[in-house]
Enzyme design. Structure first.
Site, short mmCIF file in Angstrom:
data_model
loop_
_atom_site.label_atom_id
_atom_site.label_comp_id
_atom_site.label_asym_id
_atom_site.label_seq_id
_atom_site.Cartn_x
_atom_site.Cartn_y
_atom_site.Cartn_z
N CYS A 1 53.83 42.17 43.34
CA CYS A 1 53.91 42.72 44.71
C CYS A 1 54.81 41.90 45.62
CB CYS A 1 52.52 42.78 45.32
SG CYS A 1 51.37 43.67 44.30
N HIS B 1 52.39 42.73 53.13
CA HIS B 1 52.21 43.54 51.92
C HIS B 1 51.03 44.48 52.15
CE1 HIS B 1 51.61 44.98 48.00
NE2 HIS B 1 50.66 44.13 47.65
N ASN C 1 48.47 50.72 47.74
CA ASN C 1 49.27 49.54 47.44
C ASN C 1 50.36 49.93 46.44
OD1 ASN C 1 50.28 47.16 46.42
ND2 ASN C 1 48.28 46.20 46.06
N1 ACO Z 1 33.55 52.66 45.03
C1 ACO Z 1 32.25 52.36 45.29
N2 ACO Z 1 31.73 51.13 45.02
C2 ACO Z 1 32.55 50.22 44.46
C3 ACO Z 1 33.90 50.49 44.16
C4 ACO Z 1 34.39 51.78 44.46
N3 ACO Z 1 35.66 52.14 44.24
N4 ACO Z 1 34.46 49.39 43.61
C5 ACO Z 1 33.49 48.45 43.58
N5 ACO Z 1 32.34 48.95 44.07
C6 ACO Z 1 31.04 48.27 44.21
C7 ACO Z 1 30.92 47.07 43.31
O1 ACO Z 1 30.49 47.45 42.03
C8 ACO Z 1 29.88 46.25 44.05
O2 ACO Z 1 28.61 46.78 43.76
P1 ACO Z 1 27.33 45.78 43.60
O3 ACO Z 1 27.16 45.14 44.95
O4 ACO Z 1 26.24 46.73 43.24
O5 ACO Z 1 27.69 44.82 42.52
C9 ACO Z 1 30.16 46.53 45.51
O6 ACO Z 1 30.93 47.76 45.54
C10 ACO Z 1 30.95 45.43 46.19
O7 ACO Z 1 32.01 45.06 45.35
P2 ACO Z 1 32.98 43.90 45.74
O8 ACO Z 1 33.90 43.63 44.60
O9 ACO Z 1 32.23 42.74 46.32
O10 ACO Z 1 33.79 44.60 46.93
P3 ACO Z 1 34.84 43.97 47.88
O11 ACO Z 1 34.36 44.05 49.26
O12 ACO Z 1 35.34 42.63 47.39
O13 ACO Z 1 36.03 45.00 47.75
C11 ACO Z 1 38.15 45.21 46.70
C12 ACO Z 1 36.66 45.20 46.50
C13 ACO Z 1 38.52 46.36 47.61
C14 ACO Z 1 38.83 45.39 45.36
C15 ACO Z 1 38.58 43.87 47.36
O14 ACO Z 1 38.05 42.77 46.65
C16 ACO Z 1 40.07 43.71 47.42
O15 ACO Z 1 40.76 44.46 48.09
N6 ACO Z 1 40.63 42.70 46.76
C17 ACO Z 1 42.07 42.49 46.71
C18 ACO Z 1 42.65 43.49 45.78
C19 ACO Z 1 44.14 43.56 45.88
O16 ACO Z 1 44.71 43.55 46.93
N7 ACO Z 1 44.75 43.63 44.70
C20 ACO Z 1 46.13 43.74 44.54
C21 ACO Z 1 46.77 42.46 44.91
S1 ACO Z 1 48.25 42.01 44.16
C22 ACO Z 1 49.14 43.32 44.11
O17 ACO Z 1 49.28 43.89 45.14
C23 ACO Z 1 49.62 43.81 42.77
#
Ligand code: ACO
Length: 329
Positions: free
Chosen positions: A114, A256, A286
């Site tokens: 990215c 980004h 993204n």
């Molecule tokens: N829909 C519903 N529930 C979900 C989903 C979904 N799509 N995905 C995860 N959950 C659930 C999980 O299973 C978890 O359930 P649990 O509490 O029963 O275990 C709960 O939601 C919370 O999950 P977390 O992983 O703690 O959620 P978080 O608030 O961290 O959000 C996310 C997840 C959106 C992926 C976040 O961590 C994030 O954005 N991280 C950065 C990702 C990113 O930007 N990646 C690309 C970067 S590099 C590049 O751009 C190539």
């Protein structure tokens, strides 16, 4: 004479097909409210089956060349940043070169996920400032929909396809437009936070690995989140320092477009006013290396950014890579 680099023109392309959160609800166990609250994303674009990354890149490149008033034959170099190339080889940069008829230039890919567009612009800037190259096409293009695991609800909701491009060249003596500073980082100790395990030389694809989906993107979302906030803020601050400028001198921040909450956390940490932030991820998801040039190109098209505005770009990606670029448009 001290050479300076300026952006001569930009262009972008987003595929027509929209994949909404409602569509995703039918594919994995998720819902619109969760996706919007956790990411800010409402829909993303998906390339048609007949298009690969170089096709999206070619359209964006053609638009950037036209906006710059530069003909493909006048290009000295093409740098294409991508994490989802058409093939392992040849480089999609060479495919774009052939399609646009850029017969007098070198073409190669740059791999920084990215962060790729900022890394590629930084390389182009150095060539232009050295005086060896005068017209460089920098492209960020992705068809991430081909490498995303559509059964993994934590990753498949995030990504989209698209391409953005910019033509860089030496600034005229009387031009105020220029790249003011840049700052790049990488931390390979965190490389396993975001990866495609199989399909390269480490784990060549086998039927078993294919069945497991080991060639698709896996991600440790929370760790990525924390590192993204830290490195994007750090790179942006270093970039400002290098140019002896402060946020008060900056008209627009283009982060980004990964996740609205990451962007808000960076804004809080750096005390950036919301109205200075360009954000389009609600409509694009993204798009990795394409995210910054698409956001820049859209903001120019919509006359939000104008010539003379100071723009601070800050990015992060797999690697982990991160970087920032400060420029006067
Ligand atoms: N829909 C519903 N529930 C979900 C989903 C979904 N799509 N995905 C995860 N959950 C659930 C999980 O299973 C978890 O359930 P649990 O509490 O029963 O275990 C709960 O939601 C919370 O999950 P977390 O992983 O703690 O959620 P978080 O608030 O961290 O959000 C996310 C997840 C959106 C992926 C976040 O961590 C994030 O954005 N991280 C950065 C990702 C990113 O930007 N990646 C690309 C970067 S590099 C590049 O751009 C190539």
């Amino acid at each position: 004479m001290n050479l300076r680099t300026q952006i001569l023109g930009v262009g972008h392309y987003l595929p027509e097909k929209r994949l909404t959160n409602a569509d995703l609800e039918k594919m994995v166990e998720t819902n619109d409210q969760w996706i919007v609250e956790r990411t800010g994303i409402r829909e993303r674009r998906i390339a048609p089956p007949e298009h690969a990354t170089s096709d999206l890149a070619t359209i964006a490149a053609t638009r950037a060349l036209s906006s710059a008033g530069v003909s493909p034959q006048d290009l000295d170099m093409i740098i294409l940043a991508t994490a989802s190339g058409d093939h392992i080889m040849p480089a999609p940069a060479c495919l774009v070169q052939a399609r646009i008829g850029a017969t007098n230039c070198v073409a190669f890919d740059l791999s920084a996920a990215c962060s790729g567009f900022v890394f590629a612009a930084s390389v182009a800037d150095k060539y232009i400032k050295s005086g060896t190259h005068k017209r460089i096409l920098v492209i960020g293009a992705e068809t991430l929909s081909r490498i995303v695991n559509w059964k993994d609800r934590e990753t498949c909701i995030l990504f989209g396809d698209g391409a953005g491009a910019a033509v860089l060249g030496p600034a005229q003596t009387d031009s105020k437009s220029e790249i003011l500073s840049e700052f790049l980082l990488a931390d390979g100790t965190l490389s396993d936070l975001l990866t495609n395990r199989a399909g390269g030389s480490r784990l060549p694809l086998t039927h078993d690995l294919l069945d497991q989906g080991a060639h698709l993107v896996t991600m440790k979302g929370r760790d990525i989140f924390k590192n993204a906030v830290r490195t994007m803020s750090k790179c942006a601050s270093h970039c400002l320092e290098k140019a002896s400028m402060t946020l008060d001198d900056v008209h627009w921040i283009i982060p980004h477009q990964a996740n609205q909450r990451i962007i808000e956390a960076v804004a809080k940490q750096m005390d950036i006013p919301r109205e200075k932030i360009i954000m389009n991820l609600e409509r694009t998801g993204n798009t990795s290396a394409a995210s910054v040039p698409v956001a820049l190109s859209e903001a120019l098209e919509n006359k939000i950014i104008k010539r003379g505005d100071v723009i601070l770009i800050t990015v992060f990606g797999a690697g982990l890579t991160s970087g920032a670029l400060l420029l006067r448009y």
